[in-house]
Write a protein that holds these residues in place. Structure first.
Motif, PDB file in Angstrom:
ATOM      1  N   ILE A   1       0.848  -1.202   0.000  1.00  0.00           N
ATOM      2  CA  ILE A   1       0.000   0.000   0.000  1.00  0.00           C
ATOM      3  C   ILE A   1       0.876   1.241   0.000  1.00  0.00           C
TER       4      ILE A   1
ATOM      5  N   TYR B   1       0.375   4.009  -2.811  1.00  0.00           N
ATOM      6  CA  TYR B   1      -0.323   5.242  -2.469  1.00  0.00           C
ATOM      7  C   TYR B   1       0.516   6.227  -1.663  1.00  0.00           C
TER       8      TYR B   1
ATOM      9  N   VAL C   1      -6.309  -5.509  -1.147  1.00  0.00           N
ATOM     10  CA  VAL C   1      -6.826  -4.142  -1.113  1.00  0.00           C
ATOM     11  C   VAL C   1      -6.859  -3.696  -2.564  1.00  0.00           C
TER      12      VAL C   1
END
Length: 197
Positions: A48, A52, A150
């Motif tokens: 992640i 991001y 995710v």
């Protein structure tokens, strides 16, 4: 974005012995490792972060030597670690563990904000799968158990789309942030530590 990853140092299951008088695990002389499910949670946090941008804090409750599992997570790409260690924590059940770690996470949330908490599905030395849900309850955040991926995070809308393993397939759920995920081993493959880390 700030992600907390909760990890535990556990006895290597290939070396487990039970004390016949107390019916508890004998930990002396048994090598300890990072709980495998927690390793997948740490890897998910790093993925992640790469996708991001995020700051990752690893939180562990355990004896002083549990610092080794925090270092291992930092070698994967986590940014910092917090070890909660006190003799008073010895023998903690899942309620006491979620209470103690929950207080640390609440402090992190107050001081730095917290967008996501990742935990392993369960610890291999207890198999209760209760600490993650207990933390979600204490933090009053949505929980998604058995996470296998995710799919997307929208920080502006404060939402995440998560894949969950079910008995007969995979469910796609959209949740608000902050949230807590308990991660399963199918979520990813754990990377090797890099030399600089």
């Amino acid at each position: 974005m700030h992600i907390a990853v909760c990890v535990k140092q556990v006895p290597d299951t290939t070396e487990v012995r039970i004390d016949p008088e107390t019916n508890t695990l004998v930990r002396e002389g048994v090598p300890s490792i990072l709980n495998p499910y927690d390793a997948h949670a740490a890897e998910a946090a790093v993925q992640i972060k790469e996708r991001y941008g995020a700051h990752i804090t690893v939180v562990c409750m355990g004896p002083p030597q549990a610092i080794d599992v925090i270092r291992q997570c930092i070698s994967y790409g986590a940014d910092r670690g917090i070890l909660l260690s006190d003799r008073a924590f010895a023998g903690s059940d899942t309620w006491a563990t979620s209470y103690t770690i929950g207080l640390a996470l609440q402090r992190l949330q107050r001081e730095h904000g917290l967008d996501m908490v990742l935990c392993g599905m369960q610890a291999i030395d207890g198999d209760t799968a209760q600490v993650g849900p207990g933390l979600a309850r204490r933090l009053d955040v949505p929980q998604l158990t058995y996470a296998v991926g995710v799919e997307d995070i929208d920080l502006k809308a404060r939402k995440a789309r998560v894949l969950r393993r079910l008995e007969r397939g995979v469910e796609v759920i959209e949740t608000s942030l902050p949230c807590l995920l308990t991660c399963v081993e199918e979520m990813n493959e754990i990377r090797y530590s890099t030399l600089p880390n």
